[in-house]
Design a protein around this motif. Structure first.
Motif, PDB file in Angstrom:
ATOM      1  N   ALA A  52     -10.600   4.383  -2.314  1.00  0.00           N
ATOM      2  CA  ALA A  52     -11.515   3.853  -1.295  1.00  0.00           C
ATOM      3  C   ALA A  52     -10.890   2.703  -0.507  1.00  0.00           C
ATOM      4  CB  ALA A  52     -12.815   3.378  -1.947  1.00  0.00           C
ATOM      5  N   VAL A  53      -9.928   2.006  -1.121  1.00  0.00           N
ATOM      6  CA  VAL A  53      -9.303   0.888  -0.397  1.00  0.00           C
ATOM      7  C   VAL A  53      -7.862   1.235  -0.005  1.00  0.00           C
ATOM      8  CG1 VAL A  53     -10.823  -0.821  -1.437  1.00  0.00           C
ATOM      9  CG2 VAL A  53      -8.626  -0.336  -2.524  1.00  0.00           C
ATOM     10  N   GLY A  54      -7.543   2.538  -0.008  1.00  0.00           N
ATOM     11  CA  GLY A  54      -6.288   2.983   0.600  1.00  0.00           C
ATOM     12  C   GLY A  54      -5.107   3.091  -0.341  1.00  0.00           C
ATOM     13  N   PHE A  55      -5.360   3.086  -1.658  1.00  0.00           N
ATOM     14  CA  PHE A  55      -4.254   3.213  -2.605  1.00  0.00           C
ATOM     15  C   PHE A  55      -4.314   4.564  -3.327  1.00  0.00           C
ATOM     16  CE2 PHE A  55      -4.053  -1.197  -1.775  1.00  0.00           C
ATOM     17  CZ  PHE A  55      -2.778  -1.609  -2.100  1.00  0.00           C
ATOM     18  N   GLN A  56      -3.162   5.061  -3.696  1.00  0.00           N
ATOM     19  CA  GLN A  56      -3.088   6.257  -4.514  1.00  0.00           C
ATOM     20  C   GLN A  56      -2.963   5.839  -5.975  1.00  0.00           C
ATOM     21  OE1 GLN A  56      -3.480   9.302  -3.072  1.00  0.00           O
ATOM     22  NE2 GLN A  56      -3.854   7.963  -1.296  1.00  0.00           N
ATOM     23  N   ALA A  57      -3.303   6.752  -6.879  1.00  0.00           N
ATOM     24  CA  ALA A  57      -3.196   6.439  -8.298  1.00  0.00           C
ATOM     25  C   ALA A  57      -2.800   7.686  -9.072  1.00  0.00           C
ATOM     26  CB  ALA A  57      -4.537   5.909  -8.813  1.00  0.00           C
TER      27      ALA A  57
ATOM     28  N   ALA B 102       0.855  -1.188   0.000  1.00  0.00           N
ATOM     29  CA  ALA B 102       0.000   0.000   0.000  1.00  0.00           C
ATOM     30  C   ALA B 102       0.891   1.238   0.000  1.00  0.00           C
ATOM     31  CB  ALA B 102      -0.910  -0.002   1.221  1.00  0.00           C
ATOM     32  N   ASN B 103       0.319   2.360  -0.397  1.00  0.00           N
ATOM     33  CA  ASN B 103       1.004   3.658  -0.474  1.00  0.00           C
ATOM     34  C   ASN B 103       1.903   3.791  -1.688  1.00  0.00           C
ATOM     35  OD1 ASN B 103      -0.260   4.455   1.877  1.00  0.00           O
ATOM     36  ND2 ASN B 103       1.366   3.591   3.143  1.00  0.00           N
ATOM     37  N   GLU B 104       2.196   2.677  -2.358  1.00  0.00           N
ATOM     38  CA  GLU B 104       2.868   2.807  -3.647  1.00  0.00           C
ATOM     39  C   GLU B 104       1.795   3.200  -4.658  1.00  0.00           C
ATOM     40  OE1 GLU B 104       5.260  -0.133  -6.750  1.00  0.00           O
ATOM     41  OE2 GLU B 104       4.241  -0.935  -5.002  1.00  0.00           O
ATOM     42  N   PRO B 105       1.893   4.344  -5.328  1.00  0.00           N
ATOM     43  CA  PRO B 105       0.816   4.719  -6.240  1.00  0.00           C
ATOM     44  C   PRO B 105       0.739   3.775  -7.435  1.00  0.00           C
ATOM     45  CG  PRO B 105       2.633   6.268  -6.442  1.00  0.00           C
ATOM     46  CD  PRO B 105       2.965   5.354  -5.287  1.00  0.00           C
ATOM     47  N   VAL B 106      -0.472   3.501  -7.882  1.00  0.00           N
ATOM     48  CA  VAL B 106      -0.711   2.672  -9.061  1.00  0.00           C
ATOM     49  C   VAL B 106      -0.802   3.594 -10.274  1.00  0.00           C
ATOM     50  CG1 VAL B 106      -2.366   1.125 -10.180  1.00  0.00           C
ATOM     51  CG2 VAL B 106      -1.946   0.956  -7.703  1.00  0.00           C
ATOM     52  N   THR B 107      -0.115   3.236 -11.353  1.00  0.00           N
ATOM     53  CA  THR B 107      -0.225   4.011 -12.592  1.00  0.00           C
ATOM     54  C   THR B 107      -1.355   3.439 -13.429  1.00  0.00           C
ATOM     55  OG1 THR B 107       2.142   4.477 -12.575  1.00  0.00           O
ATOM     56  CG2 THR B 107       0.968   4.795 -14.661  1.00  0.00           C
ATOM     57  N   LEU B 108      -2.388   4.236 -13.653  1.00  0.00           N
ATOM     58  CA  LEU B 108      -3.525   3.826 -14.473  1.00  0.00           C
ATOM     59  C   LEU B 108      -3.315   4.312 -15.893  1.00  0.00           C
ATOM     60  CD1 LEU B 108      -6.292   4.853 -11.951  1.00  0.00           C
ATOM     61  CD2 LEU B 108      -5.760   2.510 -12.636  1.00  0.00           C
ATOM     62  N   ILE B 109      -3.385   3.394 -16.851  1.00  0.00           N
ATOM     63  CA  ILE B 109      -3.188   3.753 -18.255  1.00  0.00           C
ATOM     64  C   ILE B 109      -4.483   3.456 -19.011  1.00  0.00           C
ATOM     65  CG2 ILE B 109      -1.809   3.378 -20.332  1.00  0.00           C
ATOM     66  CD1 ILE B 109       0.449   2.339 -18.551  1.00  0.00           C
ATOM     67  N   GLY B 110      -5.086   4.478 -19.604  1.00  0.00           N
ATOM     68  CA  GLY B 110      -6.322   4.254 -20.330  1.00  0.00           C
ATOM     69  C   GLY B 110      -7.079   5.552 -20.506  1.00  0.00           C
ATOM     70  N   ASN B 111      -8.382   5.430 -20.840  1.00  0.00           N
ATOM     71  CA  ASN B 111      -9.152   6.664 -21.056  1.00  0.00           C
ATOM     72  C   ASN B 111      -9.500   7.305 -19.719  1.00  0.00           C
ATOM     73  OD1 ASN B 111     -12.022   6.312 -20.220  1.00  0.00           O
ATOM     74  ND2 ASN B 111     -11.953   4.631 -21.689  1.00  0.00           N
TER      75      ASN B 111
END
Lengths: 323, 323
Positions: A296-301, A274-283
């Motif tokens: 909502a489940v504690g992750f950054q993006a 957790a706390n490692e941001p997720v990179t979202l790729i898409g529209n």
């Protein structure tokens, strides 16, 4: 605006994202700047192998100079077994700046175009990873590496078959596909739930709240997924506090979306600190939905545009080819 | 064989299970023994409210005496809002020997038949229970109570919408529906997995092993459900150890079935102490499949035939009516 003559003079190479149901092509100059674009609905599903060349020429011939070879970098389903010519999957781990090493070149009747079909990635089952494949998304991940050299972290590409990939210093070490988008579509359109759901709008506070609640409930108890699906129908029949009409269908849709995405996140986030941001790729819209769920489940993006990613990935592959 | 005259002389009452897509009727004597049966495909989905009486008379008129009223006990979707006449849901907790108290009587043009439509059960959401409804299954549960008075324990009715009910001394205290059967059918027939799955046979050791493994994997990690779905497709593309042809499709089907049933069991068995046997009510083959899955995750199971259960439940309701 370029005239075609000016364009043909400036053209350095061509990038193509050739998917199942459509294709997009970009003309690029020597600085990898886009100088023209074209698209068509002739995806892999509507083409036989011997029809790809004509379709490609139809789209890009206005860009071509009178002479001189032009490299064409293509990613996506055109390189599948049932596509133009199979570019065999590269097994992970795979360095994303080396995709062009697995490219194949179909024989063309017109030798002005030199076509490179990029490979997908595959993963064999192990104690920790499932069997898995991707084709097309690896080029978007390469775009992330082009944008952030030696990128390490977790990337998510939402969609019909959502992909989660772990990258270490620009190399995909593992990935997992979730059937989320397809599951949502089947349930919303073809199951008993079709009588209850419509289309949602997460800018509406009631929809947003229903979405977040569903994500949280599934995150806390993923084993309740298939009972919470039926509950949507029962709630529609019994819950006197729901609004009526479109607002009702929208809330129940938001809830269904939250259940499907929540199940995916719960599985995917097991493999990440957790706390490692997720990179979202898409529209933008779909990534915004995933960002709300992750938060909502504690992750950054953070978000990278999907079109920009695939083009950057094709540029990286082209650079490696010509290096 | 009874002649119709002998049958009409012996007939005491009529039991009917009237579902969405078909109906079955039984003629019973004064000892609740079946003396004749009939069925048709005129389920709720193919009938308007004013067509039920004619369909019922068409099926049972060969059984009727020249005069004298005959009680007809009907369970199932004929009592739904979109059926013959709505028999409103009884909220749980509900004593299963009291279902006839919620029955409604449609007005008939022919007064020889006195029709009682039994109600379904409903449940409002609480901290521990979802919104839920059943219609038809409550009568099978009543059959369990007829068979074992004051039954306490967990009962499961596998199917398109599988029901799990907790009974205490013959009363349903809570229940939960899982979309398992519908989810399996959608995935097997309409998703990307349709290219990989066929029909399985759990008497085949390889299928049985694949089924049990899938149940166990989901039980250990239910949050991986939607990724394990996609993995079926990837496994079909990549796994060199799989057999070919029908055997391959059968193994992958068994695995899909194990994933869907395993997710259900993992949710349902949270509410039960292990070692308490689960009573499975339904057809032999499906209940045997559930029993294998339950055994794999440490639960015991016993089986009650679904047809016997619904008939016993209708008998119990008839006895309560005439007591």
């Amino acid at each position: 605006m370029h005239t075609n003559d000016a364009l043909a003079h400036t053209l350095a190479w061509i990038a193509v994202d050739w998917g199942s149901s459509n294709l997009r092509a970009w003309a690029l100059d020597h600085h990898d700047q886009v100088i023209a674009e074209a698209s068509s609905d002739k995806g892999m599903l509507s083409l036989k192998p011997d029809e790809y060349e004509a379709e490609l020429r139809r789209l890009v011939s206005p860009w071509l100079p009178d002479s001189g070879q032009i490299e064409v970098m293509i990613c996506g389903m055109a390189g599948a077994r049932q596509g133009w010519l199979e570019a065999a999957y590269l097994p992970v781990p795979t360095a994303l700046d080396q995709l062009s090493q697995g490219a194949v070149m179909p024989r063309l009747t017109d030798t002005q175009l030199r076509v490179h079909l990029l490979p997908g990635l595959s993963q064999t089952r192990s104690a920790t990873h499932p069997f898995d494949v991707m084709r097309g998304e690896e080029t978007q991940l390469a775009g992330l590496v082009a944008d952030t050299p030696f990128f390490s972290g977790l990337a998510c590409l939402p969609g019909t078959h959502a992909k989660w990939a772990t990258l270490e210093a620009g190399t995909v070490t593992q990935f997992t596909t979730y059937l989320t988008g397809e599951l949502y579509q089947l349930l919303a359109n073809q199951s008993v739930l079709k009588h209850s759901v419509g289309s949602d709008d997460l800018n509406d506070p009631a929809c947003c709240e229903a979405f977040i609640a569903a994500v949280s409930e599934i995150h806390a108890a993923p084993e309740t997924f298939s009972s919470r699906l039926f509950e949507l129908r029962a709630q529609d029949l019994l819950d006197g506090r729901l609004p009526s009409g479109n607002a009702r269908a929208a809330m129940l849709s938001a809830r269904l979306s939250g259940l499907a995405i929540g199940l995916e996140l719960t599985g995917a986030c097991r493999i990440s600190a957790a706390n490692e941001p997720v990179t979202l790729i898409g529209n933008q819209a779909l990534c915004q939905r995933y960002k709300m769920a992750l938060n909502a489940v504690g992750f950054q993006a953070r978000h990278m545009d999907g079109d920009a990613a695939v083009l950057a990935g094709l540029c990286l592959a082209h650079q490696a080819l010509t290096a």
